[in-house]
Enzyme design. Structure first.
Site: not given
Ligand code: AMP
Length: 399
Positions: A263, A265, A268, A281, A299
């Site tokens: 994840d 991005k 985070n 995150d 995402t």
């Protein structure tokens, strides 16, 4: 490798539900995105191969083993670990009283099995227990931000502990139970507490009261990276290269510990007091339950072709995301963004429909193109990313 089908079945067993808009990136340019539900990440993490490992992975407690077991005495070493990692002289600002007020108005006491799941206390873990922490151990400073399950405050440890500055994250137990993420939260905490890397945000300890769980996090003094990206539109080549260098190093570390982030991005990522990047995150910050597809995907803009096409996936998904991140840093929006529909984004990803504006020079183009390869096995390995001329060019001599 975890097949999508296997992960889907496990998620179904965990009864995650909810809905989410099909394409969460409504605007061009940088828009904050919800994090994927951490269940998928966890399942992926635990299913991840470990091609880099030359020795057994570190002793992370088993995800099935109870987190809170017989207490052993808190060790000095653990206390020092906390002590050695924060600056004691930072001004923590004034509390808005929210920590106490919120507690009056928000959340209810949790009973039954969930109460056991959420009785999270790092002084009670078998391996490397921390000192016994409570809310009284801290002087509460300014609020740093709001997450889905509660606020984050800047805090300082009070005597008899030495004064150290931290970010204290509050999570309301009843809201965690409502979102059905209590077991996943436990596992995420277990994973995160065992990670040690300068570009991975540290979790020093955790404790709970009737209604809340508190996470003692490393304080990221320069805040959220996505805010910087929104403010500037895009980053310079130097700044982008420095961030990607740190990301690649952190990802190599995570992969060596069987952890696939999945994840990646800007939302985070936090920035440390010296502007250094911190992967923040690991699933507990925002739990935005999505439909099955979103649960698996996170995402859309950062999804690799193998996930768009529901094929098996491996840690190579993070290499793809690193390519997307590099592009977004330099250009200001992700490469396959298509505002018409999620389907259009999917199609562009599956075709690797990659175009560069004239502002992106040859070296970063080369790196991005080598990361954004349709075949996961053809993506540039992290060790090679770390030697890429565009990365080496901007790396400080003493790094
Ligand atoms: P989260 O619940 O993780 O989304 O956190 C909410 C907000 O609090 C974030 O958007 C950050 O602005 C801030 N925040 C969270 N963790 C930290 C940290 N360790 N250091 C500084 N700020 C943080």
């Amino acid at each position: 490798m975890a097949s999508i089908g296997a992960v889907t079945r496990q998620i179904a067993n965990l009864e995650i539900s909810g809905s989410q808009p099909a394409n969460p990136r409504p605007k061009l340019g940088h828009t904050k995105q919800p994090s994927q539900t951490n269940v998928a990440k966890l399942l992926t993490k635990y299913a991840a191969p470990n091609p880099h490992a030359t020795k057994p992975p570190p002793r992370a407690p088993s995800p099935t083993k109870p987190l809170t077991t017989r207490s052993t005495k808190a060790t000095e070493t653990t206390a020092k670990k906390v002590a050695g990692s924060s600056k004691p002289d930072l001004d923590i600002g004034k509390s808005d009283g929210g920590m106490e007020l919120e507690n009056e108005k928000r959340g209810t006491t949790v009973n039954g099995e969930a109460a056991g799941d959420l009785a999270l206390d790092s002084s009670m873990v078998v391996e490397n227990p921390t000192p016994k922490w409570t809310l009284h151990s801290f002087e509460i400073g300014r609020p740093l931000g709001k997450g889905k399950f509660g606020r984050v405050y800047m805090v300082r440890t009070k005597p008899p502990h030495q004064p150290y500055t931290l970010a204290l994250k509050t999570l309301y137990k009843s809201e965690i139970v409502q979102s059905r993420v209590e077991k996943q939260l436990r596992r995420e905490i277990e994973i995160q507490q065992n990670l040690r890397h300068p570009n991975v945000l540290r979790l020093y300890g955790y404790f709970h009261d009737d209604k809340r769980i508190f996470l003692m996090l490393e304080f990221a003094g320069k805040g959220e990276l996505y805010k910087q990206l929104s403010k500037h539109g895009q980053f310079s080549e130097r700044r982008s290269s420095r961030y990607i260098d740190q990301m690649a190093d952190a990802l190599a570390y995570l992969h060596s510990k069987h952890v696939i982030h999945r994840d990646i991005k800007p939302e985070n990522l936090l920035l440390g007091i010296n502007g250094e990047l911190k992967i923040a995150d690991f699933g507990w910050s925002v739990h935005a339950p999505g439909n099955r597809r979103m649960t698996l995907c996170g995402t859309l803009d950062y999804l690799p072709p193998e996930m768009v096409e529901s094929k098996e996936h491996s840690e190579k998904v993070d290499l793809w995301a690193l390519g997307v991140l590099t592009y977004e840093f330099l250009v200001g929006n992700p490469p396959f963004e298509d505002r018409r529909s999620a389907q259009s984004t999917y199609r562009r990803i599956a075709k690797v429909d990659l175009h560069f504006p004239g502002t992106v020079s040859a070296e970063p183009r080369d790196l991005i193109t080598k990361l954004l390869q349709y075949e996961p096995e053809k993506r540039l390995p992290l060790t090679t990313v770390l030697k890429h001329p565009w990365i080496v060019r901007y790396r400080p001599k003493d790094a």
